[in-house]
Structures are given as structure tokens and as C-alpha cells.
Design an enzyme around this catalytic site. Structure first.
Site, PDB file in Angstrom:
ATOM      1  N   ALA A   1       0.982  -1.184  -0.001  1.00  0.00           N
ATOM      2  CA  ALA A   1      -0.072  -0.085   0.061  1.00  0.00           C
ATOM      3  C   ALA A   1       0.780   1.294  -0.150  1.00  0.00           C
ATOM      4  O   ALA A   1       0.741   2.181  -0.733  1.00  0.00           O
ATOM      5  CB  ALA A   1      -0.963   0.047   1.334  1.00  0.00           C
TER       6      ALA A   1
ATOM      7  N   GLN B   1       1.213 -14.897   0.525  1.00  0.00           N
ATOM      8  CA  GLN B   1       1.508 -15.752  -0.416  1.00  0.00           C
ATOM      9  C   GLN B   1       0.353 -16.283  -1.732  1.00  0.00           C
ATOM     10  O   GLN B   1       0.609 -16.392  -2.633  1.00  0.00           O
ATOM     11  CB  GLN B   1       1.671 -17.151   0.506  1.00  0.00           C
ATOM     12  CG  GLN B   1       2.634 -17.213   1.466  1.00  0.00           C
ATOM     13  CD  GLN B   1       2.477 -18.588   2.443  1.00  0.00           C
ATOM     14  OE1 GLN B   1       1.970 -19.605   1.866  1.00  0.00           O
ATOM     15  NE2 GLN B   1       2.834 -18.537   3.527  1.00  0.00           N
TER      16      GLN B   1
ATOM     17  N   GLU C   1      -9.406 -19.948  -5.061  1.00  0.00           N
ATOM     18  CA  GLU C   1      -9.268 -20.031  -3.454  1.00  0.00           C
ATOM     19  C   GLU C   1     -10.593 -20.088  -2.665  1.00  0.00           C
ATOM     20  O   GLU C   1     -11.761 -19.724  -3.293  1.00  0.00           O
ATOM     21  CB  GLU C   1      -8.437 -18.888  -2.942  1.00  0.00           C
ATOM     22  CG  GLU C   1      -7.034 -18.766  -3.227  1.00  0.00           C
ATOM     23  CD  GLU C   1      -6.108 -17.720  -2.857  1.00  0.00           C
ATOM     24  OE1 GLU C   1      -6.738 -16.624  -1.913  1.00  0.00           O
ATOM     25  OE2 GLU C   1      -5.018 -17.610  -3.091  1.00  0.00           O
TER      26      GLU C   1
ATOM     27  N   HIS D   1      -6.688 -16.576  10.099  1.00  0.00           N
ATOM     28  CA  HIS D   1      -6.265 -17.685   9.182  1.00  0.00           C
ATOM     29  C   HIS D   1      -6.382 -19.239   9.663  1.00  0.00           C
ATOM     30  O   HIS D   1      -5.903 -19.371  10.604  1.00  0.00           O
ATOM     31  CB  HIS D   1      -4.935 -17.244   8.467  1.00  0.00           C
ATOM     32  CG  HIS D   1      -4.908 -18.012   7.190  1.00  0.00           C
ATOM     33  ND1 HIS D   1      -4.665 -19.293   6.821  1.00  0.00           N
ATOM     34  CD2 HIS D   1      -4.747 -17.504   5.817  1.00  0.00           C
ATOM     35  CE1 HIS D   1      -4.548 -19.553   5.675  1.00  0.00           C
ATOM     36  NE2 HIS D   1      -4.845 -18.550   5.150  1.00  0.00           N
TER      37      HIS D   1
ATOM     38  N   ARG E   1     -13.029 -18.337   5.413  1.00  0.00           N
ATOM     39  CA  ARG E   1     -12.150 -18.496   6.292  1.00  0.00           C
ATOM     40  C   ARG E   1     -12.727 -18.397   7.724  1.00  0.00           C
ATOM     41  O   ARG E   1     -12.121 -19.094   8.517  1.00  0.00           O
ATOM     42  CB  ARG E   1     -11.065 -17.265   6.285  1.00  0.00           C
ATOM     43  CG  ARG E   1     -10.173 -17.520   5.042  1.00  0.00           C
ATOM     44  CD  ARG E   1      -9.093 -16.286   4.924  1.00  0.00           C
ATOM     45  NE  ARG E   1      -8.124 -16.438   3.741  1.00  0.00           N
ATOM     46  CZ  ARG E   1      -7.323 -15.733   3.559  1.00  0.00           C
ATOM     47  NH1 ARG E   1      -7.077 -14.571   4.165  1.00  0.00           N
ATOM     48  NH2 ARG E   1      -6.507 -16.066   2.704  1.00  0.00           N
TER      49      ARG E   1
ATOM     50  N   HIS F   1      -4.789 -13.124  11.453  1.00  0.00           N
ATOM     51  CA  HIS F   1      -4.077 -12.681  10.204  1.00  0.00           C
ATOM     52  C   HIS F   1      -4.584 -11.566   9.582  1.00  0.00           C
ATOM     53  O   HIS F   1      -3.641 -10.656   9.141  1.00  0.00           O
ATOM     54  CB  HIS F   1      -4.661 -14.124   9.120  1.00  0.00           C
ATOM     55  CG  HIS F   1      -4.181 -13.743   7.843  1.00  0.00           C
ATOM     56  ND1 HIS F   1      -2.707 -14.039   7.548  1.00  0.00           N
ATOM     57  CD2 HIS F   1      -4.674 -13.587   6.610  1.00  0.00           C
ATOM     58  CE1 HIS F   1      -2.510 -13.679   5.984  1.00  0.00           C
ATOM     59  NE2 HIS F   1      -3.788 -13.813   5.676  1.00  0.00           N
TER      60      HIS F   1
ATOM     61  N   ARG G   1     -13.096 -10.851   4.930  1.00  0.00           N
ATOM     62  CA  ARG G   1     -12.460 -10.612   3.732  1.00  0.00           C
ATOM     63  C   ARG G   1     -12.304 -11.770   2.866  1.00  0.00           C
ATOM     64  O   ARG G   1     -11.918 -12.878   3.257  1.00  0.00           O
ATOM     65  CB  ARG G   1     -10.915 -10.307   4.196  1.00  0.00           C
ATOM     66  CG  ARG G   1     -10.038 -10.052   2.894  1.00  0.00           C
ATOM     67  CD  ARG G   1      -8.582  -9.402   3.379  1.00  0.00           C
ATOM     68  NE  ARG G   1      -8.002 -10.521   3.916  1.00  0.00           N
ATOM     69  CZ  ARG G   1      -6.875 -11.470   3.136  1.00  0.00           C
ATOM     70  NH1 ARG G   1      -6.843 -11.382   1.915  1.00  0.00           N
ATOM     71  NH2 ARG G   1      -6.318 -12.443   3.882  1.00  0.00           N
TER      72      ARG G   1
END
Length: 586
Positions: A48, A79, A146, A262, A308, A373, A408
């Protein structure tokens, strides 16, 4: 679309007619002073901060303040990849839908649409800058699936995508003559104009000295706050600095109770909580318990590819149901259903780290457990990165843009950094900052104003830094409840009072505005950084705990045993300013 100003800026950066060393970069090994003014200060040097610095018009003098050496940030550790709907069977419409579903009713539609629609152009800009994403045998950009994505849309560079992006951005930043990188510097607080209530700069620590630096605009890109939890995938620099500083300055914050845990961090004695990417499960890895039973389908129809927060909570509850203490316990991530060559191609870094800690993932499953996370909550910003304080901007994980909602979607975080960082091409400057003469410099020795027991003060700070994350993990981790939250807040209030009463704190909390300070004591820089990070962690802990107690429901990354269901009346943001908490409907 690619905005003309940004397009020209990226053209300039990719022409190749520049030196790869920036003579104005500050060398932390030299005793150098810092300029007293920049047009723009960017605080933070992850994806950012770096991308924001590059997108700010090159007619401005930009100071990039890096807490560590470039690049050490959570972005560098990312990752999985970066999400963008570029496949022929995909579209931003599907990306928007997936993001909204994952966000559990708290996403801001305008922000989500902006993110998804800008994503393809963002990828093109990264390719233009030189980021080498993986490609298939035909040379087409490789896309993986994902959790909670309906389509393959995650671009990657093996399993070190964050590092690939940050390394390219770092080299570009260091080659820009209008950007000065100040490494190993820590911002203590924002410098506010008491009359206009505008942010006019920062007070920072550099080489054991305190400086005041003016700026026409300040951009906070300080990353997350995972270090407030005992178990975290975040690097040691992730101490909630931007959120804490903005809160103390009176900025609006939002949805601070929402922290993503996570599901799969490496869990071995003495090993760091190394993140085992979501993409591993996307490629077909299974979660097993001690009996070898694949348990995730007992909790969600999508199994290992559930969102998640669901996977993390399912692991926690499964361990509890089978009589295992969830804190030190673990489950097993089995990659043996994935072809060996596929694993070697996609996850070389995970292979290497696991081998370092004695796990051969080709022959045995990886011991994993959830860890803090990503912080969905943060400083409230608009689509241009503007906060509620004039002259103060924020980008990346330290913000709450409304994109992530209560949870998220995987691989939207790097994308958010870049899409909203690009918006700083339109940054609005305050009064043009001029170089100015500080109010002198005070030389402080241990016995003067700092107390004769400086070693004891440092020991107290270190112990607080050790014990605080344990308290927050136990009270505001994956599962929360009123009694534990109340008790933890009381302990935090006590610790804040004790911390503020330290002679070192008394001096640092009551500065003479504009006056530099040189600390003539051993390890001054280390002490000041420890003090600053601990202060920020105390504030971050207080904000998370109080926000978690305020929201009397369960939603996304926030789960309460005493309020286990989602309440339609709570489809609202938690907005915080100073000591005020209020519910703001979408």
C-alpha cells in the site's frame, strides 16, 4: 480504465532510463538528519505504501517512512495472490457477488464495485511495472481457485506473490528522484494543527532522535495489527500503528471487532506461525483430525473451501468437541491428494519452510491451527483514501474502505492496497509546507527527566508486550464472550494507566511541539520503538475488545458464544471516534 495521470506515471517508471539507486535514500548506518518538510509523507512501506508513493504525482516531494528496512511488511509475506476477474468465463460481476457473500452483509457496495471493476487494469499496471506472475504452458496468466471464490481468478507468483510485488515496487520507489525513503524510522504520532484540526505532519524517531516533519498531506499505510494476538501470521512490525495514531488524533474508525483468523498456520513448537496459503486448499488439500477424518464437511457444505471465518471456527469447535484444548491443539493439512509436481511448482516456499521445521509435506500432513491474520476494521476512508481528518489519508489494511465487510474474501487484500493506492494520484494538498527551523534540540541523558530506573521501565514495557497478546488472544480470539471481554478491558485500562505513569511516558506524552530530542543513552532507538509499539498495541487491544463487546451478535470474523446468531438489527457499521461507539446502518 487507466487514469491518464497514473498511466503517464507508470510510463515514466517503466521507461528504464533511470538509475537503480536513489542518492537521497537515507542510510540507517549514517548519522543523518531528516528534512523538516515534504509535500507528502507516506507512513509504511508495504504494498500500500510503496504503490501509493509511486502514484502520487511526481511533482511532489514524497517522504516514505519505513519502520524496518525495505521491504519488511505483511505484504511481503502474502502468499496466496491477487484476485482479478480476467478469465473469459469470469467477470467483475461475479467477483462483486463473491466479495459481498464473504462480507456477511457489511460490505459497502460502491467500494466493492470499484475494487472489482478496477482489478483487471490493476493487474495490467503490475505487469507493466515488471511483476512476473505465473503463466501456463501457453503463456497465459495462470489463475487459481481460493476459498469462497466462484471462479479461478487469483494470480500468483509461485507461493510468494506478495514478495514478488513488493520487491518490484521497492526497486521502482528507490529509483524515483522525488521519493526519499527513510528506513528504520518509527512515527510516534500525527502532528495536528490545533486551529484548523488539520494533519500537518508527524513526530518520528530516527536513529535515537525525535524529529518533527511537516507535510501538506500524510498517508497512513502502516498495515495491520496482528501482533496484538499471541498467535498471528503477521510480522513483528504489525502493531496497529496507523489505527492507534489516527484514533488518538480523533479520526473516525470503523468495524474494529472484525479480525480474520487464518485457518491454517504452521503449528510446531518453537516455529513461527507461518501461513499455509489458502491456495493449498484451493488446489485440493484436505483438513484431517487426529483420527485421519476429513471433518470440514460436517460444518459447511463447501468443506475446506468454506469462508475463512467458518473454517477457523470449525477447527476450534472440532478440537473442543473431541476434548482437545484449542489453544495448543492442531489439525492436519494433507497435500498428498495433489500431484507432487503441482506442489513443487505452486508451493516451493511452503515446502522449504516446512522442511526447515521437520515436516515433509510429500509424506505427511502439516500440523496447522488458526492464527490472527487480517484486520478488516480500520480507519474509515472514502474511495479516494480520505479520512475524516483534513490532510490525512490512509490506504491498505490500516483502513476500512467497506470492501471486506465482516470477513475478507481471499486475495482481495493486495488488490485493495493497489486499487486504492492508485487513487492518490488525486491527492489534495494543504498549504505548501516549507522547510522550517525546529525549536532547538534537547539532549537527554538517563537521569534527566527519564527517571533513574530506565532499565526497570524497559523491563516493564517488555513484559507488557509479552503478556498483552496472550490476554487478547484468550478474550477476543476466535470465540468471544461478555465476561472475558469485560475482564480483559479492565486489565487493559489498568495497564494503560501504569504505562502512562512511567517517567519515560510522561516525557514522551508531553512534548514541546517542534522541539527535537536527542537521547544520549545506550540503545535509545530500540527503547523508543518498544515504547511506541507497546503504546499502540495497548490502544489497539482496547479498541478491539470494546468494539467486540459493543456488537452483541455474531457475524463474519466476530463470533460470540453468548450471541451466537447473526442479528438483522446489527447489519450496521460500528463507528468509533475518541471514546464514542455508535451503530451506523448501511
Amino acid at each position: 480504465m487507466i487514469y491518464p495521470g497514473l498511466y503517464n506515471r507508470l510510463n515514466y517508471l517503466t521507461r528504464g532510463d533511470f538509475s537503480l539507486s536513489n542518492p537521497s535514500q537515507f542510510d540507517p548506518g549514517l548519522n543523518q538528519s531528516i528534512p523538516t518538510a515534504f509535500d507528502v509523507l507516506v507512513v509504511g512501506a508495504g504494498a500500500a505504501g510503496l504503490y501509493s508513493a509511486l502514484c502520487i504525482p511526481n511533482t511532489y516531494r514524497v517522504g516514505l517512512i519505513a519502520k524496518d528496512s525495505l521491504p519488511v511488511s505483511a505484504s511481503d509475506w502474502a502468499q496466496g495472490g491477487i484476485a482479478a476477474a480476467i478469465a473469459s468465463d469470469d467477470s467483475p460481476k461475479f467477483h462483486i457477488e463473491d466479495t459481498l457473500i464473504a462480507g456477511a452483509g457489511l460490505c459497502d457496495l460502491e467500494a466493492v464495485k470499484f475494487l472489482a471493476e478496477q482489478a483487471p487494469d490493476c493487474v495490467q499496471n503490475l505487469l507493466k511495472l515488471g511483476v512476473a506472475f505465473d503463466r501456463d504452458n501457453q503463456g497465459t496468466l495462470a489463475l487459481t481457485l481460493e476459498a469462497a471464490h466462484s471462479h479461478r481468478r487469483v494470480l500468483h507468483a509461485a507461493d510468494t506473490t506478495g514478495r514478488a510485488i513488493v520487491s518490484v515496487l521497492s526497486s521502482r520507489v528507490l529509483s524515483c528522484p522525488n521519493i526519499q525513503a527513510i528506513e528504520n524510522a518509527v512515527v510516534l504520532n500525527l502532528w495536528m494543527d490545533p486551529q484548523s484540526e488539520r494533519c500537518q505532519g508527524v513526530r518520528l524517531v530516527y536513529q535515537g532522535q525525535i524529529y518533527w516533519v511537516r507535510a501538506g498531506a500524510v498517508v497512513l499505510a502502516t498495515g495491520g495489527g496482528g501482533q496484538v494476538f499471541a498467535q498471528t501470521t503477521n510480522p513483528s512490525v504489525s502493531t496497529g500503528d496507523g489505527v492507534a495514531m489516527a484514533w488518538r488524533a480523533g479520526a473516525l474508525l470503523r468495524d474494529l471487532e472484525f479480525f480474520q483468523f487464518h485457518p491454517t498456520a504452521l503449528t510446531k513448537a518453537e516455529a513461527p506461525r507461518f501461513l499455509i496459503s489458502e491456495a493449498v486448499r484451493g488446489e485440493g488439500a484436505h483438513l484431517l483430525d487426529d483420527r485421519g477424518y476429513r471433518f470440514m464437511f460436517d460444518y459447511h457444505p463447501a468443506g475446506e473451501l468454506a469462508p475463512r471465518d467458518v473454517v477457523s471456527r470449525s477447527i476450534f469447535m472440532h478440537l473442543q468437541n473431541w476434548g482437545t484444548d484449542p489453544s495448543p491443539g492442531c489439525v492436519w493439512l494433507d497435500l498428498r491428494s495433489i500431484p507432487d509436481e503441482r506442489i513443487r511448482h505452486r508451493f516451493p516456499n511452503i515446502i522449504q519452510v516446512c522442511q526447515t521445521w521437520g515436516v515433509d509435506l510429500f509424506k505427511e500432513p502439516i500440523p496447522v491451527a488458526p492464527a490472527a491474520h487480517y484486520w478488516m476494521g480500520g480507519i474509515q476512508t472514502d474511495l479516494y483514501g480520505r479520512t475524516s481528518i483534513p490532510g490525512l489519508y490512509a490506504v491498505g489494511e490500516t483502513t476500512n474502505t467497506g470492501v471486506h465487510g465482516a470477513n475478507r474474501l481471499a486475495s482481495n487484500s493486495l488488490l485493495e492496497c493497489l486499487v486504492f493506492g492508485a487513487q492518490l494520484k488525486a491527492i489534495e494538498m494543504g498549504p505548501h509546507p516549507q522547510e522550517w527551523v525546529p525549536e532547538g534540540t534537547v539532549i537527554l541523558e538517563e537521569s534527566s527527566r527519564l527517571g533513574a530506573d530506565l532499565a526497570a521501565q524497559q523491563a516493564y514495557i517488555q513484559e507488557l508486550r509479552r503478556s498483552l497478546p496472550l490476554l487478547v488472544w484468550q478474550s477476543a480470539g476466535i470465540v468471544r464472550g461478555q465476561a472475558a471481554l469485560e475482564a480483559a478491558i479492565a486489565q487493559i485500562n489498568t495497564a494503560q494507566g501504569e504505562f502512562a505513569a512511567l517517567p519515560l511516558s510522561q516525557y514522551l506524552l508531553n512534548p514541546v511541539v517542534g522541539q527535537g530530542v536527542c537521547f544520549s543513552i545506550p540503545n535509545a532507538n530500540e527503547l523508543l520503538v518498544q515504547w511506541s509499539e507497546t503504546r499502540n498495541l495497548l490502544d489497539a487491544a482496547y479498541l478491539i475488545l470494546t468494539s467486540a463487546m459493543f456488537r452483541t451478535e455474531s457475524r463474519g470474523g466476530h463470533y460470540r458464544l453468548d450471541y451466537p446468531h447473526t442479528d438483522p438489527n446489527w447489519q450496521a457499521h460500528t463507528v468509533v471516534q475518541n471514546q464514542s461507539w455508535r451503530r451506523v446502518p448501511l
